[in-house]
Scaffold this active site. Structure first.
Site, PDB file in Angstrom:
ATOM      1  N   ARG A  21      15.871   3.003   2.723  1.00  0.00           N
ATOM      2  CA  ARG A  21      15.639   1.880   1.720  1.00  0.00           C
ATOM      3  C   ARG A  21      15.434   0.545   2.536  1.00  0.00           C
ATOM      4  O   ARG A  21      15.678  -0.592   2.487  1.00  0.00           O
ATOM      5  CB  ARG A  21      17.083   1.432   0.988  1.00  0.00           C
ATOM      6  CG  ARG A  21      16.928   0.497  -0.298  1.00  0.00           C
ATOM      7  CD  ARG A  21      18.476  -0.016  -0.603  1.00  0.00           C
ATOM      8  NE  ARG A  21      19.131   1.334  -0.883  1.00  0.00           N
ATOM      9  CZ  ARG A  21      20.359   1.515  -0.298  1.00  0.00           C
ATOM     10  NH1 ARG A  21      20.820   0.523   0.660  1.00  0.00           N
ATOM     11  NH2 ARG A  21      20.876   2.436  -0.497  1.00  0.00           N
ATOM     12  N   SER A  22      14.074   0.723   3.327  1.00  0.00           N
ATOM     13  CA  SER A  22      13.468  -0.175   4.095  1.00  0.00           C
ATOM     14  C   SER A  22      12.721  -1.280   3.309  1.00  0.00           C
ATOM     15  O   SER A  22      12.357  -0.936   2.108  1.00  0.00           O
ATOM     16  CB  SER A  22      12.668   0.417   5.249  1.00  0.00           C
ATOM     17  OG  SER A  22      11.234   0.683   4.715  1.00  0.00           O
TER      18      SER A  22
ATOM     19  N   CYS B  93       0.994  -1.341   0.055  1.00  0.00           N
ATOM     20  CA  CYS B  93       0.014   0.045   0.073  1.00  0.00           C
ATOM     21  C   CYS B  93       0.706   1.281  -0.021  1.00  0.00           C
ATOM     22  O   CYS B  93       0.551   2.250  -0.904  1.00  0.00           O
ATOM     23  CB  CYS B  93      -1.033  -0.040   1.452  1.00  0.00           C
ATOM     24  SG  CYS B  93      -2.105  -1.315   0.989  1.00  0.00           S
TER      25      CYS B  93
ATOM     26  N   ASP C   7      20.251   5.457   1.661  1.00  0.00           N
ATOM     27  CA  ASP C   7      20.141   4.815   3.047  1.00  0.00           C
ATOM     28  C   ASP C   7      21.402   5.237   3.732  1.00  0.00           C
ATOM     29  O   ASP C   7      22.454   5.815   3.269  1.00  0.00           O
ATOM     30  CB  ASP C   7      19.595   3.464   3.089  1.00  0.00           C
ATOM     31  CG  ASP C   7      18.884   3.289   4.331  1.00  0.00           C
ATOM     32  OD1 ASP C   7      19.403   3.563   5.564  1.00  0.00           O
ATOM     33  OD2 ASP C   7      17.694   2.980   4.310  1.00  0.00           O
TER      34      ASP C   7
HETATM   35  N1  LIG Z   1       2.048   7.325   5.863  1.00  0.00           N
HETATM   36  C1  LIG Z   1       2.278   6.076   5.699  1.00  0.00           C
HETATM   37  O1  LIG Z   1       1.320   5.349   4.912  1.00  0.00           O
HETATM   38  C2  LIG Z   1       3.192   5.227   6.154  1.00  0.00           C
HETATM   39  C3  LIG Z   1       4.325   5.909   6.712  1.00  0.00           C
HETATM   40  N2  LIG Z   1       5.183   5.427   7.349  1.00  0.00           N
HETATM   41  C4  LIG Z   1       6.368   6.040   7.826  1.00  0.00           C
HETATM   42  O2  LIG Z   1       7.659   6.006   6.947  1.00  0.00           O
HETATM   43  C5  LIG Z   1       8.817   6.197   7.934  1.00  0.00           C
HETATM   44  C6  LIG Z   1       9.587   4.897   7.624  1.00  0.00           C
HETATM   45  O3  LIG Z   1       9.017   3.630   7.616  1.00  0.00           O
HETATM   46  P1  LIG Z   1       9.676   2.387   7.486  1.00  0.00           P
HETATM   47  O4  LIG Z   1      10.420   2.358   6.252  1.00  0.00           O
HETATM   48  O5  LIG Z   1       8.776   1.384   7.832  1.00  0.00           O
HETATM   49  O6  LIG Z   1      10.809   2.446   8.775  1.00  0.00           O
HETATM   50  P2  LIG Z   1      12.139   1.625   8.847  1.00  0.00           P
HETATM   51  O7  LIG Z   1      12.537   1.935  10.395  1.00  0.00           O
HETATM   52  O8  LIG Z   1      11.700   0.013   8.695  1.00  0.00           O
HETATM   53  O9  LIG Z   1      13.099   2.266   7.883  1.00  0.00           O
HETATM   54  C7  LIG Z   1      13.644   3.371   7.768  1.00  0.00           C
HETATM   55  C8  LIG Z   1      14.799   3.413   6.985  1.00  0.00           C
HETATM   56  O10 LIG Z   1      15.478   4.772   6.844  1.00  0.00           O
HETATM   57  C9  LIG Z   1      16.785   4.678   6.849  1.00  0.00           C
HETATM   58  N3  LIG Z   1      17.403   5.915   7.368  1.00  0.00           N
HETATM   59  C10 LIG Z   1      17.312   6.393   8.773  1.00  0.00           C
HETATM   60  N4  LIG Z   1      18.010   7.455   8.717  1.00  0.00           N
HETATM   61  C11 LIG Z   1      18.408   7.766   7.471  1.00  0.00           C
HETATM   62  C12 LIG Z   1      19.006   8.898   6.759  1.00  0.00           C
HETATM   63  N5  LIG Z   1      19.578   9.854   7.585  1.00  0.00           N
HETATM   64  N6  LIG Z   1      19.464   8.787   5.819  1.00  0.00           N
HETATM   65  C13 LIG Z   1      18.603   7.728   4.872  1.00  0.00           C
HETATM   66  N7  LIG Z   1      18.238   6.738   5.306  1.00  0.00           N
HETATM   67  C14 LIG Z   1      17.913   6.885   6.590  1.00  0.00           C
HETATM   68  C15 LIG Z   1      16.833   3.454   7.987  1.00  0.00           C
HETATM   69  O11 LIG Z   1      18.423   2.819   7.640  1.00  0.00           O
HETATM   70  C16 LIG Z   1      16.090   2.443   7.435  1.00  0.00           C
HETATM   71  O12 LIG Z   1      16.407   1.694   6.102  1.00  0.00           O
HETATM   72  C17 LIG Z   1       8.208   6.005   9.247  1.00  0.00           C
HETATM   73  O13 LIG Z   1       8.128   7.399   9.583  1.00  0.00           O
HETATM   74  C18 LIG Z   1       6.843   5.548   9.166  1.00  0.00           C
HETATM   75  O14 LIG Z   1       5.969   5.887  10.089  1.00  0.00           O
HETATM   76  C19 LIG Z   1       5.420   3.978   7.178  1.00  0.00           C
HETATM   77  C20 LIG Z   1       4.519   3.236   6.671  1.00  0.00           C
HETATM   78  C21 LIG Z   1       3.188   3.910   6.012  1.00  0.00           C
END
Ligand SMILES: NC(=O)C1=CN([C@@H]2O[C@H](COP(=O)(O)OP(=O)(O)OC[C@H]3O[C@@H](n4cnc5c(N)ncnc54)[C@H](O)[C@@H]3O)[C@@H](O)[C@H]2O)C=CC1
Ligand SMILES: Nc1nc(=O)c2c([nH]1)NC[C@@H]1CN(c3ccc(C(=O)N[C@@H](CCC(=O)O)C(=O)O)cc3)C=[N+]21
Length: 442
Positions: free
Chosen positions: A197-198, A162, A220
């Site tokens: 790049r999660s 999604c 990332d």
């Molecule tokens: N609005 C929506 O529909 C959704 C929003 N989100 C939001 O997106 C964000 C990320 O979610 P996920 O990917 O699941 O989190 P995650 O924690 O699994 O992945 C975050 C990624 O960002 C990287 N990262 C951290 N600091 C960084 C930097 N300075 N530069 C580049 N990369 C960096 C990490 O190494 C990791 O690979 C969260 O804030 C989450 O709440 C997530 C899913 C749905």
């Protein structure tokens, strides 16, 4: 030489700068997607039901559960939230998997401390009900750029996750996708930076964009990778190369910058943006400072949550569509098998039906070992010859059947369904005539 400060602003007569940046919010984009959803929903003969399974106390998950419940109900979908203990999660999924009244299942994560255990749970949801596309098969299809579940019939579309799909839909809404280009290459020529790049969002998103033709800088903590579609006709899926670039090298090159860093303190250095860039933030934290981004960007999308939920409903409809397609194709497969068998008894071959059976078998609707639908009948005629009249009728019916099967592949599934009664009638007539020929009675 005096430096000329370039920024995306016009001076108003009173001297205050007016930003040319347009802020497009998620609710606006979601509205247009939900209008499409409403149109498709109206075509369904039943009300789709989504089951949500909540087995944690995670605040984000709870909020998302409430939010998905609200959006479902507001848009004419049934939603059933099941709050269960961690120990009961598997049973709860199995129950929803086998419940015919359930069309889609969403399990809220995280559940267990170990991501590996959550991944195990993700694979328990039935493929046909996996509304978030987390099953291995869907993930495989996404990375391999396989868009259907049932090649070569191509009646069931693969499900995409999604949040990455929400970003794609946002870029479509903003017309970054060039509809003059053929489907599957509509980002050709576009350069896009994705910061994150999660496995959940960033990497699938980079792959989706590259599979649509974009050059993607995937950024990332471990550096920058380039995702592209690959060169040459045979390269249907994306390719990844590692670079020693930094984010600040990517920003000036990018038409679109998408950020999802889960950190309150993280901010993209917007001074490096190309003038007129399009910026999207999907992190729950604001990775871009609104005032600063407006100085350079042409379009800024500050959150995407509402679009993600609209995509969830769109995916649910897709599951319903896939289910209906499976039913139709199974029925057509049975009729094709029967047509072939019945005609064979009369010494006639229907090549069009044979080719459909072959395609349906390749697509997985029929297994090669499936029993024929026609009960075994003594093939050697036991009694007399048919009457001349009967013979003529048989010839007419087999010819009609042949003509019908020639036509069927060209028709839409709805039109095909409309022909099924006609098919059944012809098959019945041929059955009867064979029985008469053999002196057996019904
Ligand atoms: N609005 C929506 O529909 C959704 C929003 N989100 C939001 O997106 C964000 C990320 O979610 P996920 O990917 O699941 O989190 P995650 O924690 O699994 O992945 C975050 C990624 O960002 C990287 N990262 C951290 N600091 C960084 C930097 N300075 N530069 C580049 N990369 C960096 C990490 O190494 C990791 O690979 C969260 O804030 C989450 O709440 C997530 C899913 C749905
Ligand atoms: N299987 C599964 N799939 C998920 O997608 C999933 C999950 N589990 N567990 C929990 C997290 C969290 N999550 C959010 C999605 C949207 C907003 C959201 O809509 N945020 C608003 C901002 C918040 C607000 O408006 O208050 C927005 O972006 O517009 C929040 C959180 C999905 N998650």
């Amino acid at each position: 030489m005096a430096s000329i400060q370039q920024s995306n602003t016009l001076k108003l007569p009173n001297g205050t700068p007016e930003s040319q940046c347009k802020v497009v919010t998620a609710p606006t984009i979601a509205k247009s997607l939900l209008a499409e959803v409403a149109k498709d929903l109206a075509l369904l003969e039943y009300k789709p039901k989504l089951v949500g399974i909540l087995a944690n106390e995670d605040e984000h998950a709870k909020t998302y559960a409430e939010y998905s419940a609200k959006t479902c109900k507001e848009n004419g979908f049934d939603f059933d939230l099941r709050i269960v203990s961690k120990a009961d999660i598997e049973e709860s999924i199995f129950a929803a998997n086998t419940d015919k009244s359930v069309h889609g299942i969403i399990v809220y994560y995280p559940i267990f401390p170990s991501p590996r255990q959550d991944q195990y749970i993700q694979q328990l949801v039935a493929l046909e009900k996996d509304v978030e596309g987390l099953s291995h098969k869907y993930i495989f299809n996404m990375y391999q750029n396989i868009r259907f579940l049932d090649v070569p019939m191509c009646g069931q579309k693969s499900i995409l996750p999604c949040t990455p799909l929400a970003v794609v839909k946002i870029l479509e809404y903003l017309q970054v996708y060039n509809t003059i280009m053929p489907y599957g290459n509509r980002l050709f020529g576009k350069t896009i930076t994705v910061i994150n790049r999660s496995e959940v969002v960033g990497r699938p998103l980079a792959a989706l964009l590259a599979n649509d033709g974009a050059k993607v800088y995937s950024v990332d903590l471990d550096g920058v990778q380039i995702f592209t579609r690959g060169r040459g006709l045979k390269k249907h899926k994306h390719e990844v190369t590692v670079t020693d670039m930094k984010l600040e090298d990517c920003l000036p090159l990018s038409d679109v910058v998408i950020s999802g860093v889960p950190s309150k303190s993280y901010k993209v250095d917007v001074s490096k943006l190309r003038d007129g860039a399009i910026c999207v933030n999907f992190s729950s934290d604001k990775n871009l400072e609104a005032a600063a981004v407006k100085e350079h960007a042409s379009i800024y999308v500050p959150t995407i949550g509402k679009v993600t939920i609209a995509v969830l409903l769109r995916n649910l409809l897709r599951l319903c569509h896939n289910r209906d397609m499976r039913e139709s194709y199974k029925h057509i497969a049975r009729q094709a098998r029967r047509s072939i068998d019945v005609c064979a008894l009369h010494g006639v071959r229907i090549e069009a039906a044979e080719s459909i059976v072959e395609k349906l078998t390749t697509a997985g609707y029929l297994s090669a070992s499936d029993e024929s639908a026609v009960p075994a009948v003594a093939v050697t005629p036991t009694v007399s010859e048919q009457t001349a009249e009967d013979k003529e009728e048989t010839q007419r019916s087999t010819a009609q059947l042949e003509a019908l099967w020639k036509q069927l592949p060209e028709l839409t599934i709805k039109e095909q369904t409309g022909k099924q009664e006609e098919l059944d009638k012809l098959l019945l007539a041929l059955d009867e005539s064979f029985k008469r020929k053999n002196g057996t009675s019904a």
